[in-house]
Design an enzyme around this catalytic site. Structure first.
Site, PDB file in Angstrom:
ATOM      1  N   SER A 202       4.242  38.780 -37.451  1.00 26.38           N
ATOM      2  CA  SER A 202       3.254  38.428 -36.309  1.00 26.38           C
ATOM      3  C   SER A 202       1.939  38.899 -37.428  1.00 26.38           C
ATOM      4  CB  SER A 202       2.726  39.816 -35.549  1.00 26.38           C
ATOM      5  OG  SER A 202       3.404  41.016 -36.143  1.00 26.38           O
TER       6      SER A 202
ATOM      7  N   HIS B 241       0.179  50.648 -40.364  1.00 30.79           N
ATOM      8  CA  HIS B 241      -0.803  50.789 -39.055  1.00 30.79           C
ATOM      9  C   HIS B 241      -1.943  51.057 -40.072  1.00 30.79           C
ATOM     10  CE1 HIS B 241       3.517  50.793 -38.405  1.00 30.79           C
ATOM     11  NE2 HIS B 241       3.071  50.794 -37.261  1.00 30.79           N
TER      12      HIS B 241
END
EC number: 2.1.1.14
Length: 758
Positions: free
Chosen positions: A436, A697
């Protein structure tokens, strides 16, 4: 003895994800810290009142967390890594965010703490870091402050505290190696102080969570419970709380502890109520976790009534959720688009609270009227067993025809690799991403407008095509070797496939927390699974038409779809996984027919699905590996099959990882500083591997030098000719500026290493 009801915890995020929105607004500088704190107060007050109104007697306090409850516990114990203190001795909410995200509105950025799965769930916790000789003190007083809040509102509270032994079990040693259990004596005085403060406030019961007890613990850890609870006794009554599995193997230890009650998960575990009653001290409360906190199905209250009734009057009995309702959506009543028959099969967090109230009322007054209410409530469960929405004879027939040959590639890896090298002609240290790219406001708006009918199919496809084209152009410009189409059309890697498979239904507001501000809306598997038509072919074919470089077809694997959905409870997980594998096997064949030569089948949840007891692992791993291979083995030998796994430790399941027989595996290793690669000292992984070289993250951009250092470390364990270069996960949650810079540094690092090769 009147029966009481309680929950072990309640969802934090709010019905409309108010907490997520406030967190992200605060991080972006759009609201003040005071506004963020006020949002938390409002949510806590609302959730306590909602539980009380639904029929919960003892309200959990301390289950709320700004990022993660394990991280909250770390701050309570003043266990803050030096890199996150930012010069301040006292912790504040920004300290917490620096640990979780690597940065906050104040303080210096630093590498975020490691994040991993919470037992066998799809929730993530921040791993505590322990150092030799570490000391603890009462730091962050969030628990005490929230108890004061709830008491001021007139509630009957039951504070929730992560127990000291489980807290140590969940952490990791940093720096010089030592036994983290040796920190227990330093930890216990802080726990005693917290319990003393709660006693001063008139708290009667404290729920002390010792989830590690469901595991098959080493003897030293079992013995640690005696030391811990001898020290903690005497200030308040302690409800020793376990969940996610059975605890009968620990009853010899548990029954000798100076606590006043035990909570047992009777949904996930197979503990026998009669045997528990026989073995527990007579004066103890037995808290029966009968309402499933991890799934969305309506409870069979009639069945639970019959099981619990023999204990009436024989001991003090509480009714509870099996685990925290954190893992459940909040309110079924807001789901206006679900078919009424299907909706009648479900119960979300508030409905589960009402189930506790209904069952408690029937057990406290087991008259005909109350029993009739239970029978009426349980009627949809009986009707569902015969529903045509659940059963598909064609799927069952296909399952019965599976043979061992269906899960075998034609040739072994070495022969396949030669064919793939000849086909793709990739350089050494090939670069790729996990799938993604940033999900911009424009992309999300495009999908939302199409979903709500404000945009027709033609304009939607044109818009998605433009974003795919942009992703290909960006990757070409960066110099990546194997490209992806960016997944602009996908809202979620599991939900997207569920929307295109029969056997799934979806909610409007069924959000659950994954980590921090990240929420997911899991599909619900209600019946047999099949693929009515191709899912990914249109976009994969279009993306490949834009470039001469290989573009990966992107699928979510069967075990991950299973683990990240709310599964059926009337068939085995193995059966569900095989159904999904057969459906996606057809997708692999169609991708090949469309000219896609690299196909990635993501299995980030493979380890998450492991049973908590090691003795049950092999059975799970056997069918999980078979499901992946059943999905992939239809591919021709010159098609390169990739898989991706994240947030995981694989040291103890490397045989099974190798048995997947994926040509390339990409894994999360950056947060743990390539720690996972230590397993390759002992295990000669036969295929190709891409150790994640930076943490997606965190918004921090990795330097070229940092990436080169990690890759050199990886090359000490894995031959360079079998190494790939990639981030540790998808880039969906990142912004384009940091994504471009991070990938540019990654590509430059790979080129530098190529130049160093003879």
């Amino acid at each position: 003895m009147a029966i009481l009801s309680h929950t072990l915890g309640f969802p934090r995020v709010g019905l409309h994800r108010e907490l997520k929105k406030a967190q992200e607004s605060y991080w972006a500088g759009n609201i003040s810290q005071q506004q963020l704190l006020e949002t938390g107060r409002e949510l806590r007050a609302r959730h306590w009142q909602q539980q009380k109104d639904a029929g919960v007697d003892l309200l959990p306090v301390g289950d709320f967390a700004w990022y993660d409850h394990v991280l909250t516990t770390s701050l309570m114990l003043d266990n803050v890594p030096a890199r996150h203190r930012s010069g301040a001795n006292e912790s504040d909410i920004d300290t917490l965010f620096r640990i979780g995200r690597g940065r906050a509105p104040t303080g210096e950025p630093a590498a975020a703490a490691e994040m991993t799965k919470w037992f066998n769930t799809n929730y993530h916790y921040m791993v505590p870091e322990f150092t030799l000789g570490q000391q603890f003190r009462l730091g962050w007083t969030q628990l005490l402050d929230e108890v004061d809040e709830a008491l001021a509102l007139g509630h009957r509270v039951k504070p929730v505290l992560l127990g000291p032994v489980s807290y140590l079990w969940l952490g990791k040693v940093k720096g010089e190696a030592f036994d983290r259990l040796s920190l227990l004596p330093a930890l216990l005085p802080v726990y005693k102080q917290v319990l003393g403060e709660l006693a001063k406030r008139g708290v009667d019961w404290v729920q002390i969570d010792e989830q590690a007890l469901v595991l098959e613990l080493p003897q030293a850890w079992r013995e640690a419970y005696r030391e811990a609870y001898q020290a903690l006794q005497g200030q308040t009554k302690l409800l020793l709380t376990t969940y996610f599995d059975s605890i009968r193997h620990q009853l010899d230890i548990i029954t000798a502890l100076p606590v006043q009650g035990l909570h047992v998960d009777l949904v996930a575990g197979d503990d026998d109520l009669t045997e528990l009653h026989r073995q527990l001290p007579a004066e103890w409360v037995l808290s029966a976790g009968v309402i499933n906190g991890r799934n969305v199905w309506r409870a069979d209250l009639q069945s639970w009534f019959e099981q619990l009734r023999p204990l009436l009057g024989k001991r003090e009995l509480w009714l509870g959720s099996s685990c925290s309702l954190l893992h459940s959506p909040i309110d079924l009543s807001t789901e206006t688009q679900l078919d009424e028959e299907v909706k009648s099969w479900f119960a979300f967090a508030l409905q589960k609270c009402a189930e506790l109230g209904l069952l408690r009322a029937a057990l406290n007054a087991p008259d005909e009227a109350n029993q009739a209410r239970l029978g009426e409530y349980s009627a949809p469960i009986r009707a569902r067993r015969h529903s045509s929405r659940v059963h598909n004879p064609e799927v069952k027939a296909r399952l019965e025809k599976i043979t061992a040959a269906d899960s075998q590639r034609q040739q072994p890896y070495a022969a396949r690799a030669a064919l793939q090298r000849a086909r793709f002609k990739l350089p050494a240290w090939p670069t790729t991403t996990i799938g993604s790219f940033p999900q911009t406001t424009e992309i999300r708006g495009l999908r939302l407008d199409f979903k709500r009918g404000r945009l027709d199919g033609g304009h939607y496809r044109t818009g998605i095509s433009e974003h795919i084209k942009q992703a290909i152009v960006e990757q070409e410009r960066l110099g990546l070797d194997v490209l992806v189409h960016g997944e602009a059309e996908r809202n979620d890697m599991v939900e997207y496939f569920g929307e295109h498979l029969d056997g799934f239904v979806f909610t409007q507001n069924g959000w659950v927390q994954s980590y921090g501000s990240r929420c997911v809306k899991p599909p619900i598997i209600i019946g047999d699974i099949s693929r009515p038509e191709a899912i990914t072919i249109e976009w994969a074919r279009y993306a490949q038409s834009l470039t001469a470089k290989p573009v990966k077809g992107m699928l979510t694997g069967p075990v991950t779809i299973l683990c990240w959905s709310f599964p059926r409870e009337d068939v085995s997980r193995k059966t569900i996984a095989r159904q999904i594998a057969l459906a996606l096997r057809d997708e692999v064949a169609d991708l090949e027919q469309a000219g896609i030569g690299v196909i990635q089948i993501d299995e980030p949840a493979l380890r998450e699905g492991l049973p908590l007891k090691h003795s049950a692992w092999q059975d799970y791993l056997t069918w999980a590996v078979e499901a992946f291979r059943l999905n992939a083995a239809v591919a021709q030998d010159d098609t390169q099959i990739h898989t991706h796994m994240c947030y995981c430790e694989f040291n103890d399941i490397m045989d099974s990882i190798a048995a997947l027989d994926a040509d390339v595996i990409t894994i999360e290793t950056s947060r743990s500083d390539m720690e996972l690669l230590e397993t390759f000292k002992e295990f000669d992984y036969p295929n190709e591997i891409g150790p994640g070289v930076y943490d997606i993250h965190s918004p921090n951009v990795p330097s070229e030098e940092w990436i080169v250092e990690l890759l050199r470390k990886a090359a000490q364990r894995i031959p360079a000719e079998r190494l790939w270069v990639n981030p540790d996960c998808g880039l969906k949650t990142r912004a384009w500026p940091e994504t471009r810079q991070s990938l540019a540094n990654m590509v430059t690092a790979a080129r530098k290493l190529r130049e160093e090769q003879p």
